[in-house]
Design an enzyme around this catalytic site. Structure first.
Site, mmCIF file in Angstrom:
data_model
loop_
_atom_site.group_PDB
_atom_site.id
_atom_site.type_symbol
_atom_site.label_atom_id
_atom_site.label_comp_id
_atom_site.label_asym_id
_atom_site.label_seq_id
_atom_site.Cartn_x
_atom_site.Cartn_y
_atom_site.Cartn_z
ATOM 1 N N GLY A 61 0.809 -1.013 0.218
ATOM 2 C CA GLY A 61 0.259 0.076 0.305
ATOM 3 C C GLY A 61 0.938 1.069 -0.443
ATOM 4 O O GLY A 61 0.067 2.684 0.269
ATOM 5 N N ASP B 195 2.333 4.532 -2.286
ATOM 6 C CA ASP B 195 1.901 5.280 -2.666
ATOM 7 C C ASP B 195 2.778 6.625 -3.340
ATOM 8 O O ASP B 195 3.801 6.657 -2.369
ATOM 9 C CB ASP B 195 0.736 5.493 -3.209
ATOM 10 C CG ASP B 195 0.238 6.753 -1.564
ATOM 11 O OD1 ASP B 195 0.867 7.045 -0.874
ATOM 12 O OD2 ASP B 195 -0.671 6.166 -0.612
ATOM 13 N N ASP C 115 15.900 -1.959 -17.728
ATOM 14 C CA ASP C 115 15.837 -3.207 -16.593
ATOM 15 C C ASP C 115 16.143 -4.354 -17.565
ATOM 16 O O ASP C 115 15.857 -3.871 -18.700
ATOM 17 C CB ASP C 115 14.502 -2.932 -16.156
ATOM 18 C CG ASP C 115 14.023 -4.702 -15.333
ATOM 19 O OD1 ASP C 115 14.802 -5.266 -14.682
ATOM 20 O OD2 ASP C 115 14.262 -6.048 -16.188
ATOM 21 N N GLU D 249 21.158 -2.292 -16.897
ATOM 22 C CA GLU D 249 21.092 -2.659 -15.622
ATOM 23 C C GLU D 249 21.918 -4.165 -15.862
ATOM 24 O O GLU D 249 21.567 -5.003 -17.450
ATOM 25 C CB GLU D 249 20.347 -4.182 -15.158
ATOM 26 C CG GLU D 249 20.342 -5.300 -14.514
ATOM 27 C CD GLU D 249 18.717 -5.545 -13.809
ATOM 28 O OE1 GLU D 249 19.500 -6.042 -12.814
ATOM 29 O OE2 GLU D 249 18.354 -5.514 -14.643
#
Length: 660
Positions: free
Chosen positions: A163, A165, A362, A391
């Site tokens: 949760g 944010d 990524d 990466e």
């Protein structure tokens, strides 16, 4: 058999197109959602999506300075690619007409600044990596979000959403400036609309994109993201956006309705019946409970060496770049020019729309290198002072160096145009050294020395990113709390010729390993969520050991900020002797009290790489000490006498500075 399958596919395609002709064309979406005038590349791909939109025969634009270059129809009747030229266009709203009745307005915006004015991160920065879901929750956090696939927030489950944010991060921006970092790297913030699995897994991490133009609503809106970035900029913090071109999420609309048969690598698997598919494994359970056949699915080997291996077999290379990362993340085919144009435009759109200061890409080598080089070349042309880090997870410097822009490390390998690469060698060698005694040859700090000796392979060592841990590794402390070794790692990270990256919580000694689940190295930051009994965001809320580490690291970070010796100085390292590893950073500069005279500002990083007391024989380092007799440790403000040998405590770290 293949011929029969091909004929069946043609028949099915013909039937689909025939049926499509009876469907009234619609427009549901156009990507990019808007665009900007004044870009160096005037060509703009508009991906128009809607039922039977490809059946439209005429497309027209009546707007000054805009012309249509080409109309492309692929395999799905629900996509139409309109390539337009906006070289002479001014900002405004233009109308696209599809046939006689269908039309859509499209906005061209004024750019906030020229591409040359956008400056990325560099060696003067320290990046702080955090995972939005696990860092902090805003006061008005909404749950559940309507319209999202089934999910729940449960902080007791390490692989479900917790949760965090955007607003939670924004409310704690002062924490980052107090700490002394200069840039924030968030793991991906774009929509990940994959449903939770029955066995407690979710895509809280953000690496399964289902909408490239929308921030995940659980984090906030696109406007919230822009507001967060603006507030970061107001505090002198840069923002790096995590992107993924190698794959998307299984719930992306492309998966259910592929624009073309070659939109993904190994698309045959997507054509198979997937009723009852597990959203995380991608496989369908057989009704009798037996193991399902994996069929055409191709799994990546995760071995990146075939991309550069001059002797690589075709099967090895294919498995690396065409195999899927995991079954729940379809592998995009960057060799398809329409796919790559979509992705290139998306990165530009976020730079212009959100004002990001850098990109972290990524799984960089898993994608086709020629396509990625095209992306980097175009990004560099538009934003010459911007920066992207890729990466490149191989622990040998020769491999990593080959990916850096203008590298000569791999004969025949094309120029990647990638400015910054990740130093997995540094991470790997330090991970081993922390559990060893530094001997006379290979172990302990010798591993770091023997890694840096290959910096001649890098075209630009100062544009290599080093780190001691991240979201994909065990935390540096593992399951322990060895503060002495952590200080050695951080002292090294923040004073060598590298762009340093920190992982959230290291400053308060958060630990954990991936042995059971990745979630154990991605724990919630203390105090970021309602109901937390402790808050590490304030001095008062931190425990004594947390405050000691926070204060120590903060002093080092603030000292590093704007320090030209570290950002522009030369680097000289000494072979570890008697367990002691010494690195010198030096910069010739004008004396403050006598500008006509040149002085040499020096920083010595001194590490006792053993668990026993050690002696540093200062005479061995005369070339960097000279006649200096007094130096200050920036971490304690204590002065040391350099006219005699230094006695070091077990695992002691010193960062001494002086002028000679």
């Amino acid at each position: 058999m293949k011929a029969k399958f091909f004929l069946f596919s043609l028949l099915l395609s013909a039937m689909t197109m025939s049926a499509a002709k009876t469907v009234k064309p619609t427009i549901e979406r156009i990507d990019p959602t808007c665009w900007y005038t004044g870009m160096k590349n005037p060509s703009l791909q508009l991906m128009v999506y809607g039922k039977n939109i490809a059946s439209v025969t005429d497309v027209a634009i009546d707007y000054p300075g805009v012309s249509i270059d080409s109309i492309v129809r692929l395999d799905s009747p629900n996509y139409l690619f309109v390539y337009i030229n906006v070289r002479e266009a001014k900002p405004g709203t233009m109308t696209l007409r599809f046939g006689k009745k269908l039309k859509a307005d499209y906005v061209l915006k004024q750019r906030e600044k020229a591409g040359e004015e956008r400056r990325g991160f560099d060696i003067g920065d320290v990046l702080y990596l955090l995972m939005p879901d696990r860092f902090a929750q805003g006061l008005d956090h909404s749950k559940p979000i309507a319209g999202m696939n089934a999910y729940k927030e449960d902080r007791s489950q390490p692989s479900l959403r917790h949760g965090g944010d955007m607003e939670g991060i924004r409310q704690h921006l002062d924490y980052f400036t107090d700490l002394g970092v200069t840039a924030l790297w968030f793991t991906p913030v774009l929509e990940n609309n994959s449903p939770d699995t029955d066995n407690g897994y979710s895509t809280y991490h953000g690496y399964a994109t289902t909408d490239y133009y929308r921030v995940d609503p659980r984090f906030g809106t696109n406007d919230d993201y822009r507001r967060l970035i603006d507030d970061c900029h107001a505090r002198g913090l840069k923002v790096v956006m995590d992107m993924i071109f190698n794959h998307c999420g299984f719930e992306h609309p492309w998966v259910g309705d592929m624009p073309s048969k070659d939109w993904f690598n190994t698309p045959e698997w997507l054509n198979e019946k997937q009723s009852g598919r597990d959203p995380m494994t991608g496989f369908t359970a057989n009704s009798d409970g037996s193991e399902p056949a994996k069929s055409a699915y191709l799994q990546t080997s995760y071995k990146l060496t075939p991309v550069l291996d001059p002797y690589a077999s075709e099967v090895d290379l294919k498995e690396t770049v065409e195999g899927w990362f995991v079954p729940s993340m379809p592998d995009l085919n960057q060799r398809n020019p329409h796919v790559m144009r979509y992705l290139i435009q998306n990165s530009k759109w976020w730079i212009e729309t959100a004002g990001i200061d850098g990109i972290r890409m990524d799984t960089y080598p898993y994608a086709f290198c020629d396509a990625m080089a095209l992306w980097m070349r175009e990004l560099q042309s538009e934003y010459p002072n911007f920066n992207t880090v890729g990466e490149t997870w191989v622990t040998e410097p020769a491999y990593t160096a080959a990916w850096q822009k203008e590298s000569r490390a791999a004969a025949g390998f094309p120029n990647s145009y990638l400015k910054t690469v990740m130093d997995f060698s540094f991470f790997d060698k330090l991970s081993q050294a922390k559990n060893e005694e530094t001997d006379g040859w290979w172990q302990g700090m010798n591993r770091l020395y023997n890694s840096f000796v290959y910096d001649y392979l890098y075209p630009n060592p100062s544009s290599v990113m080093a780190f001691i841990d991240n979201h994909d590794t065990d935390r540096f402390l593992g399951a322990g709390r060895d503060s002495l070794m952590l200080k050695q790692a951080l002292a090294l990270l923040l004073t060598v010729n590298r762009i340093p990256q920190l992982y959230y919580g290291t400053e308060i000694m958060m630990n954990g390993t991936k042995e059971v689940t990745d979630g154990n190295v991605r724990k919630d930051f203390p105090g970021g969520f309602p109901g937390d009994t402790q808050s590490a965001f304030t001095r008062e809320g931190r425990t004594q050991i947390q405050q000691q580490m926070f204060g120590w690291l903060s002093r080092l970070l603030h000292w590093r900020k704007g320090n030209d010796v570290i950002t522009r100085g030369t680097m000289k390292q000494f072979i570890p002797v008697d367990g002691v590893y010494v690195i010198a950073r030096q910069l010739e500069d004008r004396a403050l009290d006598a500008p006509q005279h040149l002085v040499t500002r020096t920083v010595l990083t001194i590490l006792n790489g053993t668990t026993k007391p050690a002696t540093m024989s200062v005479g061995r380092y005369k070339e960097v000490i000279g006649q200096t007799t007094r130096a200050k440790d920036v971490l304690t403000n204590r002065y040391y006498d350099l006219s005699k040998d230094l006695q070091l405590k077990p695992r002691q770290s010193l960062v001494l500075e002086y002028i000679k």
